[in-house]
Write an enzyme that holds these catalytic residues in place. Sequence first.
Site, short mmCIF file in Angstrom:
data_model
loop_
_atom_site.label_atom_id
_atom_site.label_comp_id
_atom_site.label_asym_id
_atom_site.label_seq_id
_atom_site.Cartn_x
_atom_site.Cartn_y
_atom_site.Cartn_z
N ASP A 60 18.25 -23.09 56.95
CA ASP A 60 17.41 -22.34 57.88
C ASP A 60 18.01 -22.43 59.29
O ASP A 60 17.93 -23.48 59.93
CB ASP A 60 15.98 -22.88 57.90
CG ASP A 60 15.11 -22.05 58.83
OD1 ASP A 60 14.78 -20.91 58.45
OD2 ASP A 60 14.81 -22.50 59.96
N TYR A 114 19.05 -21.74 68.29
CA TYR A 114 19.31 -23.19 68.16
C TYR A 114 20.66 -23.56 68.77
O TYR A 114 20.92 -24.74 69.02
CB TYR A 114 19.26 -23.65 66.69
CG TYR A 114 17.92 -23.44 65.99
CD1 TYR A 114 16.75 -23.23 66.72
CD2 TYR A 114 17.83 -23.46 64.60
CE1 TYR A 114 15.53 -23.02 66.08
CE2 TYR A 114 16.61 -23.26 63.95
CZ TYR A 114 15.47 -23.04 64.70
OH TYR A 114 14.26 -22.85 64.07
N LYS A 171 17.73 -16.16 62.47
CA LYS A 171 16.62 -15.50 63.17
C LYS A 171 17.10 -14.86 64.46
O LYS A 171 17.95 -15.43 65.15
CB LYS A 171 15.50 -16.52 63.49
CG LYS A 171 15.18 -17.47 62.35
CD LYS A 171 14.00 -18.38 62.66
CE LYS A 171 13.91 -19.51 61.66
NZ LYS A 171 14.82 -20.64 61.93
N HIS A 214 12.34 -14.07 65.11
CA HIS A 214 11.99 -15.48 65.35
C HIS A 214 10.56 -15.62 65.90
O HIS A 214 9.79 -16.45 65.44
CB HIS A 214 13.00 -16.10 66.31
CG HIS A 214 13.08 -17.58 66.21
ND1 HIS A 214 14.24 -18.28 66.42
CD2 HIS A 214 12.14 -18.52 65.93
CE1 HIS A 214 14.01 -19.58 66.26
NE2 HIS A 214 12.75 -19.74 65.97
N1 LIG Z 1 10.45 -20.24 63.07
C1 LIG Z 1 10.16 -21.09 64.04
O1 LIG Z 1 9.63 -20.73 65.10
C2 LIG Z 1 10.46 -22.55 63.83
C3 LIG Z 1 9.86 -23.52 64.68
C4 LIG Z 1 10.13 -24.86 64.43
C5 LIG Z 1 10.97 -25.22 63.40
N2 LIG Z 1 11.58 -24.27 62.61
C6 LIG Z 1 12.50 -24.64 61.50
O2 LIG Z 1 11.85 -25.60 60.68
C7 LIG Z 1 12.66 -26.75 60.57
C8 LIG Z 1 11.81 -27.98 60.36
O3 LIG Z 1 10.94 -28.22 61.45
P1 LIG Z 1 11.21 -29.39 62.51
O4 LIG Z 1 12.65 -29.72 62.49
O5 LIG Z 1 10.61 -28.96 63.78
O6 LIG Z 1 10.29 -30.59 61.98
P2 LIG Z 1 10.16 -31.42 60.61
O7 LIG Z 1 11.18 -31.02 59.62
O8 LIG Z 1 8.72 -31.40 60.22
O9 LIG Z 1 10.44 -32.91 61.12
C9 LIG Z 1 11.70 -33.34 61.54
C10 LIG Z 1 11.55 -34.77 62.03
O10 LIG Z 1 11.16 -35.62 60.95
C11 LIG Z 1 12.09 -36.70 60.79
N3 LIG Z 1 12.26 -36.88 59.32
C12 LIG Z 1 12.74 -35.99 58.43
N4 LIG Z 1 12.72 -36.49 57.19
C13 LIG Z 1 12.23 -37.75 57.29
C14 LIG Z 1 11.98 -38.77 56.35
N5 LIG Z 1 12.20 -38.60 55.05
N6 LIG Z 1 11.48 -39.97 56.82
C15 LIG Z 1 11.23 -40.15 58.14
N7 LIG Z 1 11.46 -39.20 59.08
C16 LIG Z 1 11.94 -38.01 58.66
C17 LIG Z 1 13.35 -36.25 61.45
O11 LIG Z 1 14.03 -37.34 62.03
P3 LIG Z 1 15.50 -37.81 61.54
O12 LIG Z 1 16.44 -36.73 61.96
O13 LIG Z 1 15.66 -39.11 62.27
O14 LIG Z 1 15.40 -37.97 60.05
C18 LIG Z 1 12.83 -35.34 62.58
O15 LIG Z 1 12.50 -36.09 63.72
C19 LIG Z 1 13.47 -26.74 61.87
O16 LIG Z 1 14.58 -27.62 61.84
C20 LIG Z 1 13.80 -25.28 61.96
O17 LIG Z 1 14.87 -24.95 61.08
C21 LIG Z 1 11.29 -22.95 62.81
#
Ligand SMILES: NC(=O)c1ccc[n+]([C@@H]2O[C@H](COP(=O)([O-])OP(=O)(O)OC[C@H]3O[C@@H](n4cnc5c(N)ncnc54)[C@H](OP(=O)(O)O)[C@@H]3O)[C@@H](O)[C@H]2O)c1
Length: 272
Positions: free
Chosen positions: A42, A47, A72, A105
């Site tokens: 994704d 980004y 996006k 996006h």
């Molecule tokens: N379309 C949009 O507007 C939009 C908005 C936000 C996000 N996104 C997409 O969605 C993806 C995911 O969302 P996100 O990155 O915001 O949040 P997320 O995936 O919910 O959480 C990421 C956080 O969780 C930690 N983490 C991940 N796996 C873990 C585990 N097994 N144990 C403990 N900690 C863990 C990571 O730290 P570590 O790196 O230290 O593991 C990081 O700090 C983004 O990367 C992006 O691609 C899209």
Amino acid sequence: MQSITANGATIPVIGLGTWQLNGDAGSRITEQALKLGYRHLDCALIYGNEKEIGVGLHASGVKREEIFITTKVPHTELAPSALERAVKQSLVNLRISDVNLLLIHWPNPQIPLAETMGAMAEMKKKGFTRHIGISNFTVALIEEAVKLSSEPIVTNQIEWHPYLDEEKVRAACARHGIAVTAYCPIARGRAIGDEVLTSVGKRYGKSAGQVSLRWLVQKGAIVIPRTSKVERLTENMSIFDFELSAADMAEVDALAKPAGRVVSVGWAPKWD
Ligand SMILES: NC(=O)c1ccc[n+]([C@@H]2O[C@H](COP(=O)([O-])OP(=O)(O)OC[C@H]3O[C@@H](n4cnc5c(N)ncnc54)[C@H](OP(=O)(O)O)[C@@H]3O)[C@@H](O)[C@H]2O)c1
């Protein structure tokens, strides 16, 4: 890897979120994820790391045809000529000839949605993307986008995790056969220390994060967790060897609250 088929697109249920996976570390984690079996990335132009993700993608040795790649278009680039420029830039960054899925996006009220949906369809006709979709679209905007689009919309990518229900948006997507992709599926890490998720997980020998991801998948979501740690890549995809009971699903359902959002949308353009 399990997948979901929606409006003609078959999308692997787990993808690697790539926000903030920058530099060499971003390349390495992308390469490792693909080597470990991830088949869905994704990405987003905004980004600023598509080049690094591309390095990992090509270093993995996994064939392009086996990987589902999403990118996006930023909300500032939704006028037709800007949109095409943005898509071409993403393809150059990733060093691929097309993406599997192109998303808007964020919606932008300053730019007519009819023009943007027309430009998105054009990107598909020109072969820059195989499918089109939306992200952060409300119920009203989903209805409008469906009416305006000559091509099927395959997903709406939205914030969704145990603290945020999103029932109305999900129902609107279901009415149109649109899959829901859950971003922040472990609530940006908040799910990890959650007492309820931890205690539910203990019944299955799973972590709180795995319960959050499994709960989403059992509700029909595509999930795109991000991690910068190789060992967590495996943990986050090991959610297909257990099934939450109805009682445990209900316990997780009860975590939703009105202020459950973890992403601040203060900067985002508002539609009224
Ligand atoms: N379309 C949009 O507007 C939009 C908005 C936000 C996000 N996104 C997409 O969605 C993806 C995911 O969302 P996100 O990155 O915001 O949040 P997320 O995936 O919910 O959480 C990421 C956080 O969780 C930690 N983490 C991940 N796996 C873990 C585990 N097994 N144990 C403990 N900690 C863990 C990571 O730290 P570590 O790196 O230290 O593991 C990081 O700090 C983004 O990367 C992006 O691609 C899209």
